[in-house]
Structure formats: C-alpha cells, structure tokens
Design a protein around this motif. Structure first.
Motif, PDB file in Angstrom:
ATOM      1  N   MET B   1     -13.057 -32.964  -8.429  1.00 54.38           N
ATOM      2  CA  MET B   1     -11.634 -33.266  -8.257  1.00 54.38           C
ATOM      3  C   MET B   1     -11.202 -34.299  -9.301  1.00 54.38           C
ATOM      4  N   SER B   2     -10.108 -34.004 -10.012  1.00 50.41           N
ATOM      5  CA  SER B   2      -9.687 -34.899 -11.097  1.00 50.41           C
ATOM      6  C   SER B   2      -8.948 -36.113 -10.552  1.00 50.41           C
ATOM      7  N   HIS B   3      -8.606 -37.025 -11.454  1.00 50.21           N
ATOM      8  CA  HIS B   3      -7.870 -38.229 -11.060  1.00 50.21           C
ATOM      9  C   HIS B   3      -6.367 -38.068 -11.263  1.00 50.21           C
ATOM     10  N   THR B   5      -2.554 -37.406 -10.635  1.00 48.36           N
ATOM     11  CA  THR B   5      -1.758 -37.587  -9.417  1.00 48.36           C
ATOM     12  C   THR B   5      -0.355 -37.008  -9.612  1.00 48.36           C
ATOM     13  N   PHE B  52      -5.775 -36.667   2.238  1.00 52.62           N
ATOM     14  CA  PHE B  52      -7.211 -36.427   2.042  1.00 52.62           C
ATOM     15  C   PHE B  52      -7.863 -35.829   3.287  1.00 52.62           C
ATOM     16  N   ILE B 192     -14.839 -40.903  -0.552  1.00 46.96           N
ATOM     17  CA  ILE B 192     -13.929 -41.010  -1.710  1.00 46.96           C
ATOM     18  C   ILE B 192     -14.701 -41.523  -2.929  1.00 46.96           C
ATOM     19  N   ARG B 195     -16.712 -38.686  -4.209  1.00 39.28           N
ATOM     20  CA  ARG B 195     -15.840 -37.717  -4.881  1.00 39.28           C
ATOM     21  C   ARG B 195     -15.452 -38.207  -6.270  1.00 39.28           C
ATOM     22  N   ASP B 196     -15.092 -39.491  -6.352  1.00 33.44           N
ATOM     23  CA  ASP B 196     -14.583 -40.031  -7.612  1.00 33.44           C
ATOM     24  C   ASP B 196     -15.682 -40.629  -8.480  1.00 33.44           C
ATOM     25  N   SER B 320       1.989 -41.758  -4.839  1.00 28.03           N
ATOM     26  CA  SER B 320       1.175 -41.076  -5.838  1.00 28.03           C
ATOM     27  C   SER B 320      -0.021 -40.441  -5.119  1.00 28.03           C
ATOM     28  N   ASN B 322      -3.269 -37.428  -5.105  1.00 27.30           N
ATOM     29  CA  ASN B 322      -4.183 -36.639  -5.944  1.00 27.30           C
ATOM     30  C   ASN B 322      -3.663 -35.204  -6.086  1.00 27.30           C
ATOM     31  N   ASP B 324      -4.985 -32.379  -7.307  1.00 29.26           N
ATOM     32  CA  ASP B 324      -5.871 -31.298  -6.852  1.00 29.26           C
ATOM     33  C   ASP B 324      -5.829 -31.157  -5.332  1.00 29.26           C
ATOM     34  N   LEU B 325      -5.741 -32.312  -4.664  1.00 30.22           N
ATOM     35  CA  LEU B 325      -5.675 -32.299  -3.202  1.00 30.22           C
ATOM     36  C   LEU B 325      -4.410 -31.582  -2.740  1.00 30.22           C
TER      37      LEU B 325
END
Lengths: 339, 339
Positions: B1-3, B5, B52, B192, B195-196, B320, B322, B324-325
């Motif tokens: 998953m990218s950052h 937003t 999330f 989280i 994930r990140d 803001s 995510n 992708d979410l």
C-alpha cells in the motif's frame, strides 16, 4: 538502623503495635484496627507496611493531626453510594465501619461505592480489596497522597504515588490481588532502600536537581516518576481524579497545602468500589476462571499478583523483624517520645 | 500500500463507510452506527480506527460471522446493572442502545454498569466513555480480544491487547480521556507500522521464535508484550478478568478457540461502568478540577490524555486519507469482494 533482626510471633507483633498506639492516645477500636493491618502486613511479608509504619502512625498522633479516638460517620447517599467521614482518624477503623454496608449493597445491586473523606491512609490497599473478595466481590480502591511524582515527560511533582488495588474473588482459593503504586516504586520501598543503603533502578526517580539517579536517598529529596512512561502517567492521573475530586477530597497538591507545618501522614480521600461478578455475568464463573489460571500459571516467568503474599501467609510461625525498629517502638511505648 | 493520500470531507468519509457496509448486507442502523465511529476516528486523527478498519468490518460480514442486521437486546438485571446481548453484531449499535439506560441509572444512583456479551468490538474505546462524560459522568470500559500478548516475564500469549478507557467529565470543556492498550502498543498501530514498513521500539514484542525485535511484521506473527513490565502485565490481567468472566464472556484464549476457522474480528465481551462524581462527592468540583489542570498543563513535557484528538477535532475541514485504502473500499462497494 542495623540489619539485625529478632523473631516475633504474629501475636507479639500485634501486641507491640497495639500497646504502642494505646500509649499514644489511640482508643481501643483504633489501636486494634491499625495493629491488625500492621500484623497482617508482617504475616504476608509486606514489611514496608508492617511495624516499620508504627513510628509514622505515632508521629501523627503526637502532632495531634490525626485523631486517635475518631469514630467514622457513614451517610447512605443512595442505596449503593456511601459517603464516609473518617473524622481525621486513621483509615483502618473507617474500613471496618464502611466495608460491611458496601459489601451488602454490592451483593444486592451488583455495584456499590464508598467515598471516604478526612482519612489518614498509611497502609497497603490490599486489606480492603481482599475483604471484599472474601465476600465474593471484586474490590477496587485508590488513594492519592502528597505530590511526590512528576508526570511522564516532566520534572515537577503533581501526583501522589497514587496506588490502586484490584482483587478478583476465587471460590475456595485466595483471590488474585493487584496492589501497585502508579509510581515506579512505592515511597515506602524507596524509604526502606534509603534506610538500608541499597540502589534503586534508573528511571525510578529524579534527584532534587532533576537528574536521573539510582540513589534512593536522593529520590526521597527529589521526585519519583510513574511506571511505564506515558501510560503509567495516565493511570496516575486517573487515580488522582478518583481519590480526590470524585470523593469530594483534595488533589495531592491540595493535600500538601492543607497539611503544611504538620507531622505524620496527611489527610485525604479514598475511593472504594465493589462489583459482583455473579450479578453482572449471571452465572458462576469459578470453573472457567480456574481453567484460565491453570494456563496462566503454566507460563514460565508469569507472576500471579498477590501469590507471594498468600504463600508467606501459610507460615504461622514467628516473623523476623528489624531489631532496632522493635527497640524504637518499645521505647515509644515507655517514654512516649519519637527518638 | 502506497503513502499517497486524497482529501475527503467528514461527510464523504461517513458516506464511503456507510455505503460500503450497506452493500455488504449491514442494515441501516448498524451501517450508520459503524460509519459514525469510523468518521469520528478520522475526525480526531485516530486513523488506525478510521477507514483503515472498514475492510476488516466487511470481512466479518462476508464470513457471516458477524450479523450486520443484529438488534441488541438489553436486560435490566437490577436498577443499575444491564446485561446486553449484542446478538453477534458489531459493537457500535449496541452502544447506542445500552448507553442511554446506563447513563440514566448512574445519574440517579451514582453508579451503573453494562455487561455486553456476543459483541464484535473493532473500534477505539473513547467513543463510549466520552459519551458518558458528555452526560457529566466518569466512563470506564474494557475489552479483551485474541491472545496476542504474553505476560511480563513470559513468552506465551494469553492476554488480548486488552485496552481500557477512562473519561473524566469537565463542565464546558472536553473531558480528559485515557484510552490505552495494556500492551506496549495497540495491534492496530503495529499493523499500520507493518503496512508502512517502519520500526517499532524494542520491547514492543517478540518474534515468532521469542526474540525481541523492532520489526513490526515479525511481531504481528509473534507476540506483543505488556507496557510497563509486571505492573502493566497485572493491568492486562485485570482487563482480561473484567472483559471476560465478569460480563459472562470469554477469556482471550477462549475467544480464539470459539473463533477458529472464521475470518473477521472475533466475538467477545465488554465491561462498561459509569460513575457520577456529583453524587459521590456531594458537590460540584469543576473549579477545583480546573485549578488542578491549570497546574498540570503548566508542567513542561506533561501530556493531557485525549487533548491531541480534541485539538484535531476543531478542524472541520477535509481529512487526508490513504488513497489505496479508499480505492479498496470503493471496489468493495462495487464488486463486493475483498481484494
């Protein structure tokens, strides 16, 4: 104070404590109630709340700050809420008065609470919560005291050592009893470390100049820190609120303002809550809980809170007590003076 | 998953959550209640309990483990004790049903409690306790979950992350709200971090082989530790007892046994307690408490629990989120499948 010890039976410990308190103006009921908490502390190996406390109890009586003949007054605010005025006496007699109605109400309605005011609490908290668990109830209690503890991240004391105790009843077994200061260490333990000259872990507290130190005597002059960083600090705050404004009493810093220029343990509040698992759950959960503790006790390294005290309790023989302390208490009884 | 937003208003966040839940078989009442907790979490910057969580909520609906059309049932056991069967639904609708009678009883008698059973709690705890403090009450609540946390000194998990929340009401101000896992970190935060791809502090948990590690993904496969050593571990035990047998529900390990081979958040219990400071103290303590918090807030480095969320809340603008979410949730709404 030397490390020499002498052996005293539990009866001798009780008599020593009680006669010393009586000689200083405590009446029969108060002296007996205090001597009992001191004796069960020695019985359980909780020496920082045993005879070690008697000189402090007596200082409070001598300074006239604490009333050794106080008779607590209880008001039933609602069928489940009791407000108890300790009338400036020591806490143990107040507990003897307020726990029975608290227990009766919780067994009937599922919950009950006592707000204690004007009490001088100078003992451990587990005696109160264990009494509730002997009646099949969960006990929860908190007290605050003088501002000795800085919040996590800070250097200025605002919290007391703010202990909380929790007890879970187990049918036919000892209850599980948590009794812990929300400070990194109880002040009683730090005082014993200072007396006996051993070091405490880094993080226990700060010196008078705000530096981390392992010297217990420096910390007694400086400030304690909460356990567990910001989470422990949040719990210290919770205990400060429950033991102060919730029960109509003072925050630790107000306790100090009210207390200044006097000697002996300060006057403050206590919150006591009783909960009936039978009523909330609607069933008997003894077997379920026993299975859980079998699994828990099988984990290598896991401690069951209270178990060490209960183990000590099985020994009905004499206890080893600091000889200088016994001499001090005996002199107090004869001369009536703190040396 | 990218950052990456994107910005969504609180209304858009609510609609995204609610329509996704409705598309998966949740009824209007349940979808609205869950979407509300997700939205107020995003509003307060508590992202690990915001959008999330929606994929997890939906996994539970899709596996049929969680009933999206559940109507909670409340039994008044005594005038101050309520037992609430969530009927295998998610917790937010249950709270909407059980908090009003709880609040009424506590305002009348001083204390009241709810024992929640068969509930799937997958959110933060502060929404429940803040609701009680909006009514002038102290709120206290605990839940347990799957056994992810080893007791201090051990390596075998037996506790859930076992959060507790406490809220203190302040007239005309935001309440002071403690909401903390008794684990070193909430599993949502560790997830989280995993994930990140960032590290967590040493001491957060152990790897599958029982070694300390800073790799969040290793800890997700291994075991978390309690915060604050043996004291934090004792509190984890307290929460385990309050959220399980006290409310007639399962210990974390039993939750797992009952839950095996199913997907989505597990079914369990919740304890909620309401306390009236007005009744216990017998007075209005607002000014006294304001003076305390003035002193507290003046200590450099001290944090007021909940203040960061309340500060975030003042911003009524878009949040803001995510990207992708958001795409995942939108796809779920269209395709009905977890990707």
């Amino acid at each position: 104070m030397s490390h020499l010890t002498i052996n005293l039976t539990l009866e001798e410990i009780y008599d020593l404590a009680k006669t010393a308190l009586l000689s200083q103006g405590a009446n029969e009921e108060n002296a007996a109630a205090i001597a009992n908490t001191v004796t069960i502390a020695e019985r359980d190996g909780a020496i920082s709340h045993g005879l070690f406390r008697i000189p402090g109890y007596i200082v409070g009586l001598q300074s006239k700050k604490v009333v050794g003949t106080a008779t607590p007054e209880i008001e039933e605010v609602t069928p489940i809420i009791f407000r108890c005025d300790a009338k400036n006496g020591y806490a143990p007699l107040t507990h003897e008065h307020c726990l029975p109605p608290l227990i009766d109400a919780a067994k009937k309605f599922g919950l009950a609470a006592v707000a204690i005011q004007n009490s001088h609490h100078f003992a451990a908290l587990w005696p109160e919560v264990e009494k509730m668990s002997e009646a099949g109830l969960i006990g929860l209690t908190t007290v605050s005291y003088l501002p000795w503890v800085a919040p996590a991240g800070g250097k200025t004391p605002i919290f007391g050592t703010n202990p909380m105790a929790f007890s879970w009843p187990r049918a036919g077994k000892n209850p599980v009893v948590i009794d812990m200061a929300t400070s990194s260490m109880a002040m009683g333990e730090v005082m014993i470390a200072a007396r006996d000259g051993y070091e405490v872990p880094l993080g226990t507290g700060l010196s008078e100049s705000g530096e981390l130190t392992t010297d217990a005597a420096e910390i007694v002059k400086g400030v304690l820190l909460p356990f567990g960083g910001h989470k422990g600090s949040a719990l210290a705050l919770m205990v400060e609120l429950l033991s102060g404004p919730l029960v109509g009493e003072t925050f630790s810093y107000e306790t100090q303002e009210r207390d200044k220029a006097e000697e002996g343990p300060a006057r403050g509040g206590q919150f006591i809550l009783a909960i009936s698992p039978d009523i909330l759950s609607g069933k008997n959960t003894s077997e379920q809980t026993d299975r859980f503790f079998e699994k828990y006790d099988a984990i290598e390294g896991a401690r069951t809170p209270g178990a060490r005290r209960h183990k000590n309790r099985e020994n009905s023989g004499p206890r080893s007590v600091n000889a200088d302390l016994v001499k001090t208490i005996e002199q107090l009884r004869t001369d009536g003076l703190i040396t």
